[in-house]
Design a protein around this motif. Structure first.
Motif, PDB file in Angstrom:
ATOM      1  N   TYR A  15       0.894  -1.229   0.218  1.00 14.77           N
ATOM      2  CA  TYR A  15      -0.151   0.022  -0.052  1.00 14.77           C
ATOM      3  C   TYR A  15       0.782   1.229  -0.185  1.00 14.77           C
ATOM      4  N   LEU A  16       2.122   1.278   0.856  1.00 15.60           N
ATOM      5  CA  LEU A  16       2.846   2.399   0.829  1.00 15.60           C
ATOM      6  C   LEU A  16       3.710   2.708  -0.398  1.00 15.60           C
ATOM      7  N   LEU A  17       4.035   1.670  -1.071  1.00 12.17           N
ATOM      8  CA  LEU A  17       4.607   1.948  -2.416  1.00 12.17           C
ATOM      9  C   LEU A  17       3.720   2.041  -3.419  1.00 12.17           C
ATOM     10  N   GLY A  18       2.296   1.507  -3.467  1.00 13.38           N
ATOM     11  CA  GLY A  18       1.613   1.986  -4.420  1.00 13.38           C
ATOM     12  C   GLY A  18       0.889   3.416  -4.173  1.00 13.38           C
ATOM     13  N   SER A  19       1.057   4.088  -3.113  1.00 17.84           N
ATOM     14  CA  SER A  19       0.471   5.189  -2.828  1.00 17.84           C
ATOM     15  C   SER A  19       1.082   6.283  -3.118  1.00 17.84           C
ATOM     16  N   ALA A  65       4.162   1.413 -12.965  1.00 14.99           N
ATOM     17  CA  ALA A  65       4.196   0.081 -13.043  1.00 14.99           C
ATOM     18  C   ALA A  65       5.318  -0.458 -12.101  1.00 14.99           C
ATOM     19  N   LEU A  66       6.406  -0.007 -11.892  1.00 19.00           N
ATOM     20  CA  LEU A  66       7.566  -0.414 -10.965  1.00 19.00           C
ATOM     21  C   LEU A  66       6.966  -0.535  -9.500  1.00 19.00           C
ATOM     22  N   LYS A  67       5.970   0.334  -8.883  1.00 19.95           N
ATOM     23  CA  LYS A  67       5.450   0.277  -7.817  1.00 19.95           C
ATOM     24  C   LYS A  67       5.053  -1.000  -7.503  1.00 19.95           C
ATOM     25  N   GLY A  68       4.201  -1.614  -8.298  1.00 16.66           N
ATOM     26  CA  GLY A  68       3.691  -2.948  -8.259  1.00 16.66           C
ATOM     27  C   GLY A  68       4.592  -4.067  -8.375  1.00 16.66           C
ATOM     28  N   THR A  69       5.700  -3.955  -9.295  1.00 13.34           N
ATOM     29  CA  THR A  69       6.638  -4.908  -9.395  1.00 13.34           C
ATOM     30  C   THR A  69       7.706  -4.917  -8.131  1.00 13.34           C
ATOM     31  N   VAL A  70       8.178  -3.863  -7.735  1.00 15.99           N
ATOM     32  CA  VAL A  70       8.942  -3.875  -6.587  1.00 15.99           C
ATOM     33  C   VAL A  70       8.399  -4.249  -5.358  1.00 15.99           C
ATOM     34  N   ALA A  71       7.045  -3.912  -5.015  1.00 22.23           N
ATOM     35  CA  ALA A  71       6.241  -4.376  -3.960  1.00 22.23           C
ATOM     36  C   ALA A  71       6.265  -6.035  -3.858  1.00 22.23           C
ATOM     37  N   LEU A  93      -4.190  -0.998  -4.471  1.00 19.61           N
ATOM     38  CA  LEU A  93      -5.136  -0.254  -3.662  1.00 19.61           C
ATOM     39  C   LEU A  93      -4.528   1.067  -3.347  1.00 19.61           C
ATOM     40  N   GLY A  94      -3.160   1.069  -2.892  1.00 10.48           N
ATOM     41  CA  GLY A  94      -2.424   2.198  -2.663  1.00 10.48           C
ATOM     42  C   GLY A  94      -2.664   3.185  -3.668  1.00 10.48           C
ATOM     43  N   HIS A  95      -2.421   2.854  -5.049  1.00  9.14           N
ATOM     44  CA  HIS A  95      -2.650   3.574  -6.055  1.00  9.14           C
ATOM     45  C   HIS A  95      -3.895   4.092  -6.177  1.00  9.14           C
ATOM     46  N   LEU A  96      -5.017   3.341  -6.065  1.00  8.44           N
ATOM     47  CA  LEU A  96      -6.349   3.818  -6.296  1.00  8.44           C
ATOM     48  C   LEU A  96      -6.748   4.611  -5.324  1.00  8.44           C
TER      49      LEU A  96
END
Length: 197
Positions: A15-19, A65-71, A93-96
């Motif tokens: 979540y933190l990375l995605g946000s 995209a990298l947010k998801g990959t790295v997480a 969820l963090g991105h949305l």
């Protein structure tokens, strides 16, 4: 620490990375107008493109995209496949719904691809091919994302990746929800086409 103890941490990490709102950060650093005040008001690459800065839009797409990959990779490395999938869900969820932006984020397409890359990269290639083919035929970016995301969990299920198929079924439902206004415009014939001003 037991494997189960890592699961909530994986979700939080994701979540933190995605946000991280890379679109907003990059456009602010570039001195453009507030991304939330133009176009759809979203923080994703498609709306960044509306600033006229193609380089910023491309950078936003890659970083989102990298947010998801790295997480997925970090959680998977330390806690296994189940944690990796939870981290992917968290990133989406963090991105949305980023807490830093009053839960108003992007539509999730780039992060969706990034999570696919981290969990099963061949499916990400199929997603991109489906997106491109649909885009060439229809000239609708939103329709391309909807078609590719609809097929993705079916492909994963067909290949025997049942847990990822279940995860991407959920992500696809969320992606469709975030595109509900686009779907309405597509049905009404008023959705803007790629390259249309």
């Amino acid at each position: 620490m037991s494997a189960n103890a890592w699961l909530p941490l994986a979700l939080i990490l994701g979540y933190l990375l995605g946000s991280i709102p890379f679109g907003l950060i990059l456009t602010r650093l570039a001195g453009t107008e507030d991304l939330r005040s133009i176009g759809s008001g979203n923080i994703g690459a498609t709306n960044v493109l509306r600033t006229g800065r193609k380089g910023l839009a491309a950078a936003t797409l890659v970083l989102d995209a990298l947010k998801g990959t790295v997480a997925v990779i970090i959680a998977g490395y330390f806690a296994g496949a189940e944690a990796a999938m939870l981290a992917g869900l968290g990133a989406f969820l963090g991105h949305l719904f980023p807490v830093w932006l009053k839960f108003k984020g992007g539509k999730g397409v780039a992060v969706y691809i990034g999570i696919l890359i981290g969990l099963f990269w061949p499916a990400a290639i199929v997603f991109c091919v489906l997106w491109l083919v649909t885009a060439v035929i229809s000239r609708y970016s939103s329709l391309s994302a909807l078609v590719a995301s609809f097929i993705t969990p079916i492909l994963l299920w067909w290949l025997g990746h049942l847990a990822p198929a279940a995860l991407f079924t959920l992500l696809t439902v969320l992606l469709f929800y975030m595109h509900r206004a686009n779907i309405s415009r597509l049905l009404a014939g008023t959705e803007g086409k790629i390259g249309q001003k």
